[in-house]
Design a protein around this motif. Structure first.
Motif, PDB file in Angstrom:
ATOM      1  N   THR A 231      18.532  22.007 -86.856  1.00 20.02           N
ATOM      2  CA  THR A 231      17.643  21.104 -86.125  1.00 20.02           C
ATOM      3  C   THR A 231      18.430  19.936 -85.533  1.00 20.02           C
ATOM      4  O   THR A 231      18.224  19.549 -84.369  1.00 20.02           O
ATOM      5  N   VAL A 315       8.825  14.257 -91.278  1.00 21.35           N
ATOM      6  CA  VAL A 315       8.640  15.530 -90.590  1.00 21.35           C
ATOM      7  C   VAL A 315       9.023  16.601 -91.598  1.00 21.35           C
ATOM      8  O   VAL A 315      10.136  16.589 -92.133  1.00 21.35           O
ATOM      9  N   THR A 317       8.100  20.861 -93.253  1.00 24.14           N
ATOM     10  CA  THR A 317       7.288  22.055 -93.403  1.00 24.14           C
ATOM     11  C   THR A 317       6.323  21.811 -94.560  1.00 24.14           C
ATOM     12  O   THR A 317       6.477  20.847 -95.318  1.00 24.14           O
ATOM     13  N   LEU A 333       4.314  14.438 -89.950  1.00 21.95           N
ATOM     14  CA  LEU A 333       4.101  15.477 -88.952  1.00 21.95           C
ATOM     15  C   LEU A 333       4.514  16.803 -89.595  1.00 21.95           C
ATOM     16  O   LEU A 333       5.619  16.916 -90.133  1.00 21.95           O
ATOM     17  N   SER A 335       5.403  20.836 -89.531  1.00 24.07           N
ATOM     18  CA  SER A 335       5.976  21.795 -88.606  1.00 24.07           C
ATOM     19  C   SER A 335       6.141  23.153 -89.269  1.00 24.07           C
ATOM     20  O   SER A 335       6.298  23.251 -90.495  1.00 24.07           O
ATOM     21  N   ALA A 341      10.405  24.133 -82.890  1.00 16.92           N
ATOM     22  CA  ALA A 341       9.192  23.394 -83.241  1.00 16.92           C
ATOM     23  C   ALA A 341       9.529  22.156 -84.067  1.00 16.92           C
ATOM     24  O   ALA A 341       9.026  21.050 -83.807  1.00 16.92           O
ATOM     25  N   PHE A 342      10.391  22.328 -85.066  1.00  9.68           N
ATOM     26  CA  PHE A 342      10.739  21.211 -85.945  1.00  9.68           C
ATOM     27  C   PHE A 342      11.460  20.130 -85.151  1.00  9.68           C
ATOM     28  O   PHE A 342      11.129  18.932 -85.263  1.00  9.68           O
ATOM     29  N   HIS A 345       9.046  18.056 -83.098  1.00  9.07           N
ATOM     30  CA  HIS A 345       8.322  17.017 -83.847  1.00  9.07           C
ATOM     31  C   HIS A 345       9.221  15.807 -84.094  1.00  9.07           C
ATOM     32  O   HIS A 345       8.778  14.655 -83.954  1.00  9.07           O
ATOM     33  N   ARG A 348       9.746  13.867 -80.830  1.00 12.44           N
ATOM     34  CA  ARG A 348       8.541  13.090 -80.506  1.00 12.44           C
ATOM     35  C   ARG A 348       8.514  11.792 -81.302  1.00 12.44           C
ATOM     36  O   ARG A 348       8.187  10.718 -80.763  1.00 12.44           O
ATOM     37  N   LEU A 349       8.886  11.866 -82.560  1.00 14.23           N
ATOM     38  CA  LEU A 349       8.888  10.682 -83.414  1.00 14.23           C
ATOM     39  C   LEU A 349       9.977   9.702 -82.986  1.00 14.23           C
ATOM     40  O   LEU A 349       9.741   8.485 -82.906  1.00 14.23           O
TER      41      LEU A 349
END
Length: 404
Positions: A231, A315, A317, A333, A335, A341-342, A345, A348-349
Protein backbone atom coordinates in the motif's frame (compact mmCIF):
# COMPACT_ATOMS: atom_id res chain seq x y z
CA UNK A 1 -11.20 -12.78 45.38
CA UNK A 2 -7.93 -14.72 45.04
CA UNK A 3 -7.22 -15.20 41.34
CA UNK A 4 -4.46 -17.32 39.81
CA UNK A 5 -3.47 -16.54 36.21
CA UNK A 6 -1.28 -18.97 34.25
CA UNK A 7 0.43 -18.23 30.95
CA UNK A 8 3.18 -19.51 28.65
CA UNK A 9 3.89 -15.93 27.59
CA UNK A 10 4.30 -12.57 29.29
CA UNK A 11 6.43 -9.46 29.02
CA UNK A 12 9.14 -8.84 27.89
CA UNK A 13 7.53 -10.84 25.06
CA UNK A 14 5.45 -8.12 23.42
CA UNK A 15 2.12 -9.26 21.97
CA UNK A 16 -1.60 -8.98 22.58
CA UNK A 17 -1.66 -11.86 25.08
CA UNK A 18 0.96 -10.22 27.31
CA UNK A 19 -0.93 -6.93 27.14
CA UNK A 20 -4.22 -8.65 27.93
CA UNK A 21 -2.82 -10.46 30.98
CA UNK A 22 -1.30 -7.30 32.39
CA UNK A 23 -4.52 -5.37 31.79
CA UNK A 24 -6.56 -8.07 33.55
CA UNK A 25 -4.14 -8.33 36.48
CA UNK A 26 -3.74 -4.59 37.04
CA UNK A 27 -7.44 -3.85 36.70
CA UNK A 28 -8.48 -6.64 39.07
CA UNK A 29 -5.83 -5.63 41.62
CA UNK A 30 -7.04 -2.03 41.52
CA UNK A 31 -10.54 -3.33 42.21
CA UNK A 32 -9.23 -4.87 45.43
CA UNK A 33 -8.70 -8.47 44.32
CA UNK A 34 -5.56 -10.52 44.93
CA UNK A 35 -3.92 -11.63 41.67
CA UNK A 36 -0.99 -13.97 41.07
CA UNK A 37 0.45 -14.39 37.56
CA UNK A 38 2.66 -17.39 36.74
CA UNK A 39 4.72 -16.99 33.56
CA UNK A 40 8.04 -18.00 31.95
CA UNK A 41 11.40 -16.65 33.04
CA UNK A 42 13.06 -15.17 29.95
CA UNK A 43 16.50 -15.09 31.55
CA UNK A 44 19.22 -12.51 32.23
CA UNK A 45 19.43 -9.64 29.79
CA UNK A 46 15.83 -10.03 28.61
CA UNK A 47 14.68 -6.87 30.39
CA UNK A 48 11.85 -8.74 32.09
CA UNK A 49 12.47 -6.96 35.40
CA UNK A 50 11.15 -3.75 33.81
CA UNK A 51 7.74 -5.38 33.68
CA UNK A 52 7.50 -6.37 37.34
CA UNK A 53 4.60 -4.78 39.20
CA UNK A 54 3.89 -4.07 42.84
CA UNK A 55 0.16 -4.29 42.11
CA UNK A 56 0.10 -8.08 41.71
CA UNK A 57 2.32 -11.08 42.39
CA UNK A 58 4.41 -12.34 39.46
CA UNK A 59 6.05 -15.78 39.66
CA UNK A 60 8.59 -16.60 36.94
CA UNK A 61 9.37 -20.24 36.11
CA UNK A 62 12.54 -21.48 34.42
CA UNK A 63 11.95 -22.08 30.72
CA UNK A 64 13.74 -22.97 27.50
CA UNK A 65 13.76 -21.54 23.98
CA UNK A 66 11.39 -23.09 21.41
CA UNK A 67 13.41 -24.06 18.34
CA UNK A 68 10.83 -22.98 15.75
CA UNK A 69 9.81 -19.80 17.60
CA UNK A 70 12.87 -18.38 19.41
CA UNK A 71 10.95 -15.36 20.74
CA UNK A 72 8.86 -17.62 22.98
CA UNK A 73 9.70 -19.88 25.90
CA UNK A 74 8.44 -23.26 27.10
CA UNK A 75 8.26 -23.69 30.88
CA UNK A 76 10.43 -26.63 31.89
CA UNK A 77 8.55 -29.72 33.10
CA UNK A 78 10.60 -30.03 36.33
CA UNK A 79 9.54 -26.49 37.19
CA UNK A 80 5.90 -27.50 36.93
CA UNK A 81 6.48 -30.41 39.31
CA UNK A 82 8.39 -28.17 41.69
CA UNK A 83 5.83 -25.37 41.88
CA UNK A 84 2.67 -27.48 41.85
CA UNK A 85 2.52 -28.38 45.59
CA UNK A 86 3.05 -24.76 46.64
CA UNK A 87 0.34 -23.48 44.30
CA UNK A 88 -2.06 -26.26 45.28
CA UNK A 89 -1.63 -25.40 48.96
CA UNK A 90 -2.81 -21.83 48.44
CA UNK A 91 -6.43 -20.71 48.35
CA UNK A 92 -7.74 -19.69 44.93
CA UNK A 93 -11.28 -18.69 44.05
CA UNK A 94 -10.65 -19.23 40.35
CA UNK A 95 -7.84 -20.40 38.07
CA UNK A 96 -7.58 -18.42 34.82
CA UNK A 97 -5.48 -19.98 32.03
CA UNK A 98 -4.33 -17.74 29.16
CA UNK A 99 -2.40 -20.09 26.86
CA UNK A 100 -2.81 -23.71 25.73
CA UNK A 101 0.58 -25.27 26.44
CA UNK A 102 2.29 -25.89 29.79
CA UNK A 103 0.08 -23.26 31.44
CA UNK A 104 -3.04 -25.18 30.41
CA UNK A 105 -1.60 -28.41 31.75
CA UNK A 106 -0.78 -26.67 35.03
CA UNK A 107 -4.25 -25.16 35.32
CA UNK A 108 -6.06 -28.45 34.70
CA UNK A 109 -3.88 -30.26 37.25
CA UNK A 110 -4.37 -27.54 39.87
CA UNK A 111 -8.13 -27.73 39.33
CA UNK A 112 -7.97 -31.47 39.99
CA UNK A 113 -5.94 -30.93 43.16
CA UNK A 114 -7.92 -28.02 44.60
CA UNK A 115 -11.41 -28.42 43.20
CA UNK A 116 -11.38 -24.84 41.95
CA UNK A 117 -13.06 -23.73 38.69
CA UNK A 118 -10.98 -23.06 35.59
CA UNK A 119 -11.45 -20.31 33.02
CA UNK A 120 -9.44 -20.17 29.81
CA UNK A 121 -9.19 -17.24 27.40
CA UNK A 122 -8.95 -18.28 23.75
CA UNK A 123 -6.57 -15.51 22.68
CA UNK A 124 -5.15 -16.87 19.43
CA UNK A 125 -6.69 -18.12 16.19
CA UNK A 126 -4.28 -21.07 15.96
CA UNK A 127 -5.73 -22.48 12.76
CA UNK A 128 -4.51 -19.38 10.91
CA UNK A 129 -1.18 -19.08 12.78
CA UNK A 130 0.23 -22.60 12.90
CA UNK A 131 1.13 -22.88 9.21
CA UNK A 132 3.48 -19.88 9.44
CA UNK A 133 5.55 -21.60 12.13
CA UNK A 134 5.56 -25.13 10.68
CA UNK A 135 5.72 -24.40 6.91
CA UNK A 136 7.16 -27.83 6.13
CA UNK A 137 3.97 -29.61 7.29
CA UNK A 138 0.91 -30.06 5.00
CA UNK A 139 -1.59 -27.24 5.54
CA UNK A 140 -4.70 -29.52 5.74
CA UNK A 141 -3.01 -31.62 8.41
CA UNK A 142 -2.08 -28.53 10.44
CA UNK A 143 -5.63 -27.22 10.29
CA UNK A 144 -6.98 -30.60 11.40
CA UNK A 145 -4.51 -30.70 14.30
CA UNK A 146 -5.32 -27.10 15.33
CA UNK A 147 -9.06 -27.79 15.39
CA UNK A 148 -8.70 -31.09 17.24
CA UNK A 149 -6.33 -29.58 19.79
CA UNK A 150 -8.66 -26.61 20.30
CA UNK A 151 -11.58 -28.93 21.03
CA UNK A 152 -9.55 -30.97 23.49
CA UNK A 153 -8.21 -27.93 25.33
CA UNK A 154 -11.55 -26.13 25.48
CA UNK A 155 -13.31 -29.22 26.81
CA UNK A 156 -10.70 -29.46 29.58
CA UNK A 157 -11.83 -26.30 31.40
CA UNK A 158 -15.07 -25.13 33.00
CA UNK A 159 -15.59 -21.91 31.06
CA UNK A 160 -14.13 -20.03 28.11
CA UNK A 161 -13.60 -16.31 27.63
CA UNK A 162 -13.57 -15.42 23.94
CA UNK A 163 -12.59 -11.89 22.85
CA UNK A 164 -15.06 -11.61 19.96
CA UNK A 165 -18.25 -13.16 18.62
CA UNK A 166 -16.42 -14.10 15.43
CA UNK A 167 -13.97 -16.25 17.40
CA UNK A 168 -16.83 -17.78 19.38
CA UNK A 169 -18.44 -18.81 16.10
CA UNK A 170 -15.18 -20.43 14.98
CA UNK A 171 -15.11 -22.51 18.16
CA UNK A 172 -18.73 -23.56 17.67
CA UNK A 173 -17.82 -24.74 14.16
CA UNK A 174 -15.02 -26.79 15.72
CA UNK A 175 -17.60 -28.56 17.86
CA UNK A 176 -16.61 -26.93 21.16
CA UNK A 177 -19.47 -27.21 23.65
CA UNK A 178 -17.85 -25.65 26.73
CA UNK A 179 -19.81 -22.68 28.06
CA UNK A 180 -18.32 -19.45 26.75
CA UNK A 181 -18.62 -15.72 27.39
CA UNK A 182 -17.69 -13.18 24.72
CA UNK A 183 -15.67 -10.64 26.64
CA UNK A 184 -12.92 -8.47 25.09
CA UNK A 185 -9.98 -7.35 27.19
CA UNK A 186 -10.33 -3.63 26.58
CA UNK A 187 -7.77 -1.04 27.69
CA UNK A 188 -7.13 1.24 30.63
CA UNK A 189 -8.04 4.58 29.07
CA UNK A 190 -5.95 6.50 31.62
CA UNK A 191 -2.81 4.99 30.06
CA UNK A 192 -3.69 6.54 26.71
CA UNK A 193 -4.25 10.13 27.73
CA UNK A 194 -0.65 11.06 26.99
CA UNK A 195 1.68 10.95 23.99
CA UNK A 196 3.29 13.73 21.97
CA UNK A 197 3.49 13.23 18.21
CA UNK A 198 5.47 16.42 17.68
CA UNK A 199 8.09 15.21 20.14
CA UNK A 200 8.42 11.93 18.23
CA UNK A 201 8.73 13.68 14.88
CA UNK A 202 11.39 16.07 16.18
CA UNK A 203 13.34 13.22 17.84
CA UNK A 204 13.41 11.25 14.58
CA UNK A 205 13.72 14.12 12.09
CA UNK A 206 10.26 13.70 10.56
CA UNK A 207 9.00 17.07 9.32
CA UNK A 208 5.77 18.33 10.83
CA UNK A 209 4.10 18.51 7.40
CA UNK A 210 5.31 15.11 6.19
CA UNK A 211 2.37 12.72 5.60
CA UNK A 212 2.91 9.87 8.07
CA UNK A 213 1.36 6.44 8.58
CA UNK A 214 1.83 4.29 11.69
CA UNK A 215 1.29 0.64 12.47
CA UNK A 216 2.00 -1.15 15.75
CA UNK A 217 2.29 -4.91 15.50
CA UNK A 218 4.34 -7.98 16.10
CA UNK A 219 6.32 -8.46 12.90
CA UNK A 220 5.00 -11.86 11.86
CA UNK A 221 3.67 -13.14 8.54
CA UNK A 222 0.11 -13.50 9.83
CA UNK A 223 -0.01 -9.78 10.69
CA UNK A 224 -0.04 -8.94 6.96
CA UNK A 225 2.40 -6.05 7.17
CA UNK A 226 3.70 -6.91 3.68
CA UNK A 227 0.29 -5.79 2.41
CA UNK A 228 0.79 -2.44 4.14
CA UNK A 229 4.17 -2.08 2.46
CA UNK A 230 2.50 -2.70 -0.90
CA UNK A 231 0.00 0.00 0.00
CA UNK A 232 2.81 2.41 0.88
CA UNK A 233 4.49 1.68 -2.47
CA UNK A 234 1.24 2.62 -4.22
CA UNK A 235 0.86 5.81 -2.19
CA UNK A 236 4.31 7.30 -2.80
CA UNK A 237 3.34 8.15 -6.37
CA UNK A 238 0.96 10.79 -4.97
CA UNK A 239 2.75 11.40 -1.66
CA UNK A 240 6.50 11.13 -2.40
CA UNK A 241 7.40 12.37 1.08
CA UNK A 242 5.29 9.68 2.75
CA UNK A 243 6.73 8.23 5.98
CA UNK A 244 5.57 4.83 7.25
CA UNK A 245 6.44 4.15 10.91
CA UNK A 246 6.46 0.46 11.86
CA UNK A 247 6.71 -0.22 15.62
CA UNK A 248 7.29 -3.78 16.78
CA UNK A 249 9.59 -6.75 16.51
CA UNK A 250 9.19 -10.31 15.32
CA UNK A 251 10.47 -13.12 13.12
CA UNK A 252 9.26 -11.54 9.87
CA UNK A 253 11.34 -8.38 10.34
CA UNK A 254 14.21 -9.40 7.99
CA UNK A 255 11.82 -10.25 5.15
CA UNK A 256 9.83 -7.05 5.63
CA UNK A 257 12.99 -4.93 5.56
CA UNK A 258 14.05 -6.66 2.33
CA UNK A 259 10.63 -5.98 0.83
CA UNK A 260 10.79 -2.31 1.78
CA UNK A 261 14.14 -2.08 -0.01
CA UNK A 262 12.89 -4.01 -3.07
CA UNK A 263 9.86 -1.69 -3.27
CA UNK A 264 12.17 1.35 -3.31
CA UNK A 265 10.89 2.55 0.07
CA UNK A 266 14.17 3.04 1.91
CA UNK A 267 13.39 6.75 2.34
CA UNK A 268 9.74 6.13 3.22
CA UNK A 269 9.72 3.28 5.77
CA UNK A 270 11.36 3.16 9.19
CA UNK A 271 11.37 0.19 11.54
CA UNK A 272 11.51 1.25 15.19
CA UNK A 273 11.33 -2.10 17.01
CA UNK A 274 9.53 -2.34 20.34
CA UNK A 275 8.94 1.05 21.93
CA UNK A 276 8.21 1.80 25.58
CA UNK A 277 4.45 1.48 26.02
CA UNK A 278 4.33 4.27 28.59
CA UNK A 279 6.29 6.88 26.61
CA UNK A 280 7.72 6.54 23.09
CA UNK A 281 5.05 4.17 21.81
CA UNK A 282 2.34 6.70 22.69
CA UNK A 283 4.37 9.39 20.94
CA UNK A 284 4.71 7.17 17.85
CA UNK A 285 0.95 6.61 17.65
CA UNK A 286 0.27 10.35 17.86
CA UNK A 287 2.91 11.11 15.22
CA UNK A 288 0.71 9.44 12.61
CA UNK A 289 -1.77 11.13 10.32
CA UNK A 290 -3.34 7.67 10.11
CA UNK A 291 -3.01 4.31 11.83
CA UNK A 292 -3.08 1.44 9.31
CA UNK A 293 -3.84 -2.21 10.07
CA UNK A 294 -4.67 -5.24 7.95
CA UNK A 295 -4.20 -8.37 10.07
CA UNK A 296 -6.84 -11.03 9.24
CA UNK A 297 -6.17 -13.21 12.29
CA UNK A 298 -6.85 -11.01 15.33
CA UNK A 299 -9.18 -12.34 17.99
CA UNK A 300 -9.62 -8.72 19.07
CA UNK A 301 -7.12 -6.11 17.84
CA UNK A 302 -6.16 -4.10 20.91
CA UNK A 303 -3.93 -1.75 18.91
CA UNK A 304 -7.01 -0.42 17.12
CA UNK A 305 -8.56 0.53 20.46
CA UNK A 306 -5.29 2.14 21.52
CA UNK A 307 -5.21 4.21 18.31
CA UNK A 308 -8.81 5.27 18.93
CA UNK A 309 -8.04 6.33 22.50
CA UNK A 310 -5.11 8.43 21.27
CA UNK A 311 -7.21 10.11 18.58
CA UNK A 312 -5.37 8.68 15.58
CA UNK A 313 -7.60 8.20 12.48
CA UNK A 314 -7.70 4.55 11.40
CA UNK A 315 -7.72 2.78 8.04
CA UNK A 316 -8.16 -0.96 8.50
CA UNK A 317 -9.62 -4.14 7.17
CA UNK A 318 -12.35 -5.63 9.38
CA UNK A 319 -11.88 -9.38 9.77
CA UNK A 320 -12.42 -11.62 12.82
CA UNK A 321 -11.93 -9.61 16.02
CA UNK A 322 -11.17 -6.35 14.25
CA UNK A 323 -14.66 -6.48 12.75
CA UNK A 324 -16.08 -6.37 16.27
CA UNK A 325 -13.89 -3.45 17.34
CA UNK A 326 -14.67 -1.45 14.20
CA UNK A 327 -18.35 -2.34 13.83
CA UNK A 328 -19.73 0.98 15.10
CA UNK A 329 -16.53 3.02 15.02
CA UNK A 330 -16.76 6.55 13.70
CA UNK A 331 -12.99 6.98 13.88
CA UNK A 332 -12.10 4.50 11.13
CA UNK A 333 -12.35 3.97 7.40
CA UNK A 334 -12.92 0.28 6.59
CA UNK A 335 -11.36 -1.26 3.49
CA UNK A 336 -11.25 -4.59 1.73
CA UNK A 337 -7.89 -6.32 1.59
CA UNK A 338 -7.12 -4.87 -1.82
CA UNK A 339 -4.10 -2.64 -2.35
CA UNK A 340 -5.90 -0.16 -4.62
CA UNK A 341 -8.92 0.11 -2.33
CA UNK A 342 -6.84 0.40 0.85
CA UNK A 343 -4.50 2.96 -0.69
CA UNK A 344 -7.53 4.91 -1.88
CA UNK A 345 -8.89 5.19 1.67
CA UNK A 346 -5.51 6.27 3.03
CA UNK A 347 -5.05 8.83 0.23
CA UNK A 348 -8.50 10.28 0.91
CA UNK A 349 -7.56 10.71 4.56
CA UNK A 350 -4.17 12.27 3.80
CA UNK A 351 -5.74 14.76 1.37
CA UNK A 352 -8.33 15.98 3.86
CA UNK A 353 -7.36 17.71 7.15
CA UNK A 354 -11.09 18.04 7.85
CA UNK A 355 -11.69 14.28 7.59
CA UNK A 356 -8.65 13.55 9.77
CA UNK A 357 -9.92 15.96 12.41
CA UNK A 358 -13.39 14.39 12.30
CA UNK A 359 -12.09 10.85 12.79
CA UNK A 360 -9.56 11.96 15.40
CA UNK A 361 -12.25 13.63 17.49
CA UNK A 362 -14.44 10.51 17.37
CA UNK A 363 -11.61 8.18 18.44
CA UNK A 364 -11.63 8.68 22.22
CA UNK A 365 -15.42 8.39 22.21
CA UNK A 366 -15.21 5.08 20.33
CA UNK A 367 -12.58 3.84 22.78
CA UNK A 368 -14.85 4.35 25.78
CA UNK A 369 -16.86 1.30 24.74
CA UNK A 370 -13.70 -0.77 25.37
CA UNK A 371 -12.76 0.63 28.77
CA UNK A 372 -11.60 -1.98 31.27
CA UNK A 373 -13.75 -0.40 33.97
CA UNK A 374 -16.99 -1.93 32.73
CA UNK A 375 -15.46 -5.03 31.18
CA UNK A 376 -13.64 -6.09 34.37
CA UNK A 377 -16.88 -5.85 36.32
CA UNK A 378 -18.24 -8.53 33.99
CA UNK A 379 -15.10 -10.63 34.51
CA UNK A 380 -15.48 -10.50 38.30
CA UNK A 381 -19.16 -11.45 38.04
CA UNK A 382 -18.17 -14.48 35.96
CA UNK A 383 -15.46 -15.48 38.45
CA UNK A 384 -17.89 -15.17 41.35
CA UNK A 385 -20.56 -17.25 39.65
CA UNK A 386 -18.11 -20.03 38.84
CA UNK A 387 -16.72 -20.01 42.38
CA UNK A 388 -20.23 -20.25 43.82
CA UNK A 389 -21.13 -23.10 41.51
CA UNK A 390 -18.11 -25.04 42.77
CA UNK A 391 -17.83 -24.57 46.57
CA UNK A 392 -14.47 -25.06 48.21
CA UNK A 393 -13.87 -28.72 49.13
CA UNK A 394 -13.61 -29.66 52.80
CA UNK A 395 -10.10 -29.04 54.11
CA UNK A 396 -9.50 -32.71 54.80
CA UNK A 397 -10.64 -33.76 51.33
CA UNK A 398 -8.47 -31.07 49.76
CA UNK A 399 -5.39 -32.18 51.65
CA UNK A 400 -6.00 -35.78 50.62
CA UNK A 401 -6.30 -34.76 46.98
CA UNK A 402 -3.00 -32.83 47.16
CA UNK A 403 -1.20 -35.77 48.70
CA UNK A 404 -2.59 -38.01 45.96
Amino acid sequence: MNILMLSDVYFPRVNGVSTSIRTFAQSLARMGHSVTVVAPDYGPGSGQEQHDSDEFELIRLASRVIFFDPEDRLIRAPELRRIMPALAARHWDVIHVHTPFRAHRMGVRLAELTGRPTVETYHTYFEEYIGHYLPWAPAPLLRFVARRLSRMLCHGVDHLIVPSEQMAEVLRRYGVTTAATVLPTGIDLSEFARGDGTRFRIAHDIAADRPTLVTVSRLAVEKNIAFLLQTARRLVAEFPRLMFIIAGEGPDAPRLKRLAHEYGLDANVRFFGNLDRRTTLLDAYRAGDAFVFASPTETQGLVLIEAMALGVPIVSTAVMGTATVLRDARSALISDEDVDAFAGHVARLLRSPELRAQLSQAGPQDARAWSTEGLMTQVVALYQRLAQERPLPRRGAQAAAQQG
